[in-house]
Design a protein around this motif. Structure first.
Motif: not given
Length: 440
Positions: A341, A344-347, A349, A352, A355, A375, A379, A382
């Motif tokens: 999580k 993922y939330h760092t943004g 790539k 992600i 993750s 998630y 992911s 994204k």
């Protein structure tokens, strides 16, 4: 997994009553669940039950209670964990529940229910969004509420079955090195609580039998079995109680348990949880940092710190904390999920992409990985893996028995062109599973 979704058959600890309606408020806490699993290992071994088939869940409830459902899912209430005095008493609870399992009492099932009954309970603790953060061993994990269970019937157990479970518990306790006084003292706690709350129909409405407690007492007098105190279990139990006190009780009560002049590790842990509950992240992190200084090898301290940092929006810092927790316990599925999580939330790539492997680990290790599948879908989307995103959503809705949405996302996956035979086979397998469920 099919057994896991069968009827919820409630076995109320030490007195079994039909339950027409009950609130189950599940909290997920890796620290407590790990402790219960380790505590139960010798009992399960003696009972010849595979530990991998037994799951422990914590029910946030103000009644001292425990029950087991079909599929070997054992539930203990927070009030029970707050009121017991030592880990031997918890071992007695587990031994009693295992006694009902070994006694074959599930074969006395009186009624049946649809698969969705237990799914509703489990999905309430593993859902997406706000529920997703509930996989942490601390903090908001303790806030995660469950879902109301509809009207259900449970087993009515005879006196003989109650007696069998008591006798089985005593044998298991003696053979596994726990203190039999744990069972005796626990019966005393339950008797005292019952007298104080007679008006509550969901407490143990039948008086606890003095005869049953007397039987344990007689066994204690005649027993030559000695036990040795396990300092590791003792210390972990004290930290667990500190966590529950800090998070669930009000400040004045926390002060009674852990006065400000108390500089013990348990006291600092309780204050970290209390401040965290109140949203005082800076103070909470200061307290947990002190805990880490005292015991830098406790992985759950790093996890709590990571959860605090995550909720404060510091995703890089939380990733680092969860990584430290994982270095100490690489197989803890909740650490993988929490790290996933944060990444993922760092943004970012690359993060992600990283993750995804952690969500996959959690998915593989979890009975009901709805949160990880959610998630995974996010992911994959994204980073442009749309077919895997749709497949993850298909799997998620299949678990929730939402066949309409499962079919919708599977159709999206099927429309994405790919030459990968393994992906095509996976889509076909999911299609087969959906059709199977439709035919039920």
């Amino acid at each position: 997994m099919s057994n896991f979704y069968k009827i919820l058959i409630v076995l109320i600890f030490l007195n079994f009553q039909p339950v027409n309606s009950q609130q189950i408020n599940i909290i997920r806490d890796a620290e407590i669940e790990n402790f219960l699993q380790e505590l139960s290992l010798p009992i399960l071994k003696e009972a010849k039950i595979n530990p991998d088939t037994v799951n422990f869940y914590i029910n946030h409830d103000d009644r001292i209670n425990a029950f087991v459902t079909r599929g070997y899912n054992i539930f203990l209430t927070t009030e029970l964990l707050l009121n017991v005095k030592n880990y031997h008493q918890i071992a007695a609870v587990i031994a009693h529940e295992i006694g009902h399992i070994t006694g074959g009492h599930f074969s006395k099932q009186m009624t049946a229910s649809k698969d969705s009954a237990l799914i509703n309970i489990i999905s309430s603790m593993l859902a997406i969004g706000a529920y997703a953060s509930g996989s942490s061993a601390a903090g908001t994990a303790l806030l995660m509420g469950g879902q109301h269970i509809g009207k259900q019937r449970s087993l009515i157990f005879s006196r003989n079955q109650e007696s069998f479970a008591d006798q089985a518990a005593m044998k298991l306790i003696e053979k596994t090195g726990y203190d039999l006084r744990g069972l005796y003292d626990l019966l005393g706690i339950l008797e005292k609580r019952q007298r104080l709350v007679r008006q509550n129909p969901y407490n143990l409405t039948h008086p606890l039998s003095n005869e049953r407690r007397q039987i344990v007492y007689e066994k204690l007098k005649s027993s030559n079995v000695t036990y040795s105190e396990n300092s590791n279990l003792k210390n972990r139990f004290q930290l667990i109680q500190a966590k529950l006190v800090g998070f669930f009780l009000e400040e004045e009560i926390v002060e009674i348990y852990y006065p400000k002049i108390d500089n013990s590790l348990e006291s600092k842990y309780a204050r970290a949880l209390y401040k965290y509950k109140k949203g005082k992240f800076k103070g909470a992190i200061n307290e947990i940092d002190v805990c880490i200084e005292i015991d830098p090898k406790n992985e759950f301290f790093y996890e709590l710190k990571g959860q605090m940092q995550f909720e404060g929006g510091n995703f890089i810092d939380s990733s680092n904390s969860f990584n430290k927790a994982l270095k100490l316990n690489k197989n803890e599925k909740y650490f993988h999920y929490s790290l996933g999580k944060s990444l993922y939330h760092t943004g970012n790539k690359k993060m992600i992409i990283e993750s995804i492997k952690h969500f996959e680990f959690y998915k593989k290790m979890s009975e009901f990985p709805v949160d990880a599948l959610h998630y995974l879908a996010l992911s994959h989307a994204k980073v442009g893996n749309l077919v895997f995103s749709s497949i993850s959503l298909t799997e998620k809705f299949l678990l929730l028995n939402d066949l309409k949405n499962a079919k919708l996302h599977l159709e999206k996956a099927r429309k994405i062109k790919t030459n990968d035979r393994s992906i095509k086979n996976l889509i076909d397998d999911l299609d087969f599973l959906i059709k199977q469920k439709e035919d039920l």
